[in-house]
Design an enzyme around this catalytic site. Structure first.
Site, PDB file in Angstrom:
ATOM      1  N   GLU A  86     -10.294  -7.141 -56.813  1.00 16.73           N
ATOM      2  CA  GLU A  86      -9.312  -8.193 -57.096  1.00 16.73           C
ATOM      3  C   GLU A  86      -9.961  -9.335 -57.875  1.00 16.73           C
ATOM      4  OE1 GLU A  86      -8.513 -11.265 -53.974  1.00 16.73           O
ATOM      5  OE2 GLU A  86      -8.998  -9.600 -52.637  1.00 16.73           O
ATOM      6  N   SER A 141       2.474 -11.592 -45.051  1.00 18.92           N
ATOM      7  CA  SER A 141       1.931 -11.268 -46.361  1.00 18.92           C
ATOM      8  C   SER A 141       2.542  -9.997 -46.940  1.00 18.92           C
ATOM      9  CB  SER A 141       0.416 -11.098 -46.267  1.00 18.92           C
ATOM     10  OG  SER A 141      -0.115 -10.593 -47.471  1.00 18.92           O
ATOM     11  N   ALA A 142       2.744 -10.016 -48.256  1.00 17.06           N
ATOM     12  CA  ALA A 142       3.216  -8.824 -48.970  1.00 17.06           C
ATOM     13  C   ALA A 142       2.186  -7.700 -48.939  1.00 17.06           C
ATOM     14  CB  ALA A 142       3.550  -9.185 -50.414  1.00 17.06           C
ATOM     15  N   LYS A 195      -7.718 -11.274 -42.264  1.00 17.06           N
ATOM     16  CA  LYS A 195      -8.347 -12.589 -42.151  1.00 17.06           C
ATOM     17  C   LYS A 195      -8.145 -13.138 -40.733  1.00 17.06           C
ATOM     18  CE  LYS A 195      -7.962 -13.820 -47.037  1.00 17.06           C
ATOM     19  NZ  LYS A 195      -7.260 -12.631 -47.559  1.00 17.06           N
ATOM     20  N   LYS A 220      -1.520 -17.003 -59.067  1.00 13.45           N
ATOM     21  CA  LYS A 220      -2.001 -16.095 -58.029  1.00 13.45           C
ATOM     22  C   LYS A 220      -0.912 -15.044 -57.837  1.00 13.45           C
ATOM     23  CE  LYS A 220      -4.200 -16.356 -53.470  1.00 13.45           C
ATOM     24  NZ  LYS A 220      -4.525 -17.268 -52.345  1.00 13.45           N
ATOM     25  N   VAL A 268      -4.411  -8.880 -53.058  1.00 10.15           N
ATOM     26  CA  VAL A 268      -4.506  -7.505 -52.563  1.00 10.15           C
ATOM     27  C   VAL A 268      -3.312  -6.677 -53.036  1.00 10.15           C
ATOM     28  CG1 VAL A 268      -4.425  -6.064 -50.486  1.00 10.15           C
ATOM     29  CG2 VAL A 268      -5.952  -8.046 -50.572  1.00 10.15           C
TER      30      VAL A 268
END
EC number: 4.2.1.70
Length: 302
Positions: free
Chosen positions: A24, A139-140, A158, A85, A105
């Protein structure tokens, strides 16, 4: 029609049928300041090479998807400002409007699929944020893992997230979560947690075979390989827990919400650990790059 520009190194690996690992680019544009960002990115790319594969760092520049970066492009990217982003929701819009954006990601998984790359190394995935039952902040990355056929090597989710709920969502979405070499699910900066990894595999070859079997079974989505941070680089979970709690409390008190939560927490944890969290982060990313390279090589043997 999407325009893809391959670096000379990636183009050569594609022609030779070599192992390629996706990386990434948000770690470059949003993770740390210049020149440290470029130095770390270059080191991670070299780790991939040293482990026998070719690195393919993903980024969108002026509407063009770059798969692998030339050295001068990496230097330029490290000094760019106002870089978007990108996740699944804005990836196409950035390309369509000629924008520039670094891949998270989710977006890196999409880019890897477009480029025919099956393995991706990152630091940690996003997941279910604490308080998501009220905010719906998820999160996607999790939904991407459920639909895009890329094996993602990370040091777990995380640690600032609600990790138990993150694992529940991954299970609901049918995403294999593989603990590498241990039964405990790693906790990003910490090698272990009190959560069990749903699956365990002890070799890159087994992980590669599982990836291929999912393809053979026509199952959508990828795999999450939870690779623990090296023991000599970890921050023990019991030491981190009160630090994370303090950072979260400060975020709540200051009304930090939405996309601002993660960068706020990571910055406060960096400050409260006197920089140790960043040192650990770099170590785990490099460790993941090495394992991803082994998996990519094993996939070529099947």
């Amino acid at each position: 029609m999407i325009k893809i520009q391959y670096s000379a190194e990636v183009e050569a690996a594609r022609a030779a049928g070599g192992a390629i690992v996706a990386l990434e680019s948000t770690i470059i544009t949003h993770g740390m300041p210049f020149p440290q960002n470029v130095e770390v990115a270059a080191q991670v790319e070299q780790d991939v090479r040293d482990a026998g594969a070719t690195p393919a760092t993903m980024v969108v520049i002026d509407g063009v998807l770059h798969v692998g970066l030339e050295a001068d492009t990496l230097q330029s990217l490290g000094q760019m400002t106002n870089v978007a982003k990108l996740s699944r929701a804005d990836f196409a819009a950035c390309i369509a409007t000629g924008g520039t954006g670094a891949t998270t990601v989710a977006a890196t998984m999409i880019a890897a699929r477009l480029a025919g790359i099956s393995v991706f190394a990152t630091g940690g995935i996003g997941g279910v944020h604490k308080g998501a039952e009220d905010s719906f902040d998820i999160s996607a990355d999790l939904m991407e893992l459920a639909q895009t056929p890329v094996t993602v090597v990370a040091a777990g989710a995380k640690a600032i997230l609600d990790v138990p709920k993150t694992l529940e969502v991954l299970e609901t979405q049918g995403v294999p979560v593989i603990g590498y070499g241990q039964d405990s699910f790693p906790a990003f900066w910490s090698a272990t947690s009190d959560l069990a990894a749903p699956l365990r595999m002890d070799s890159a070859a087994d992980i590669a075979r599982a990836h291929k079997m999912r393809v053979s079974l026509d199952l959508p989505g990828g795999q999450l390989v939870a690779n623990p941070i090296p023991a000599d680089a970890e921050i023990p979970a019991d030491e981190l827990a009160p630090i994370i709690a303090q950072a979260q409390s400060e975020a709540d008190a200051q009304g930090v919400s939405g996309k601002g939560v993660t960068p706020f927490l990571l910055q406060r944890i960096f400050e409260l650990t006197e920089g140790r969290s960043l040192v650990a982060n770099i170590a785990l990313v490099r460790n993941n790059a090495r394992l991803a390279s082994k998996i990519a090589q094993e996939l070529l043997k099947i």
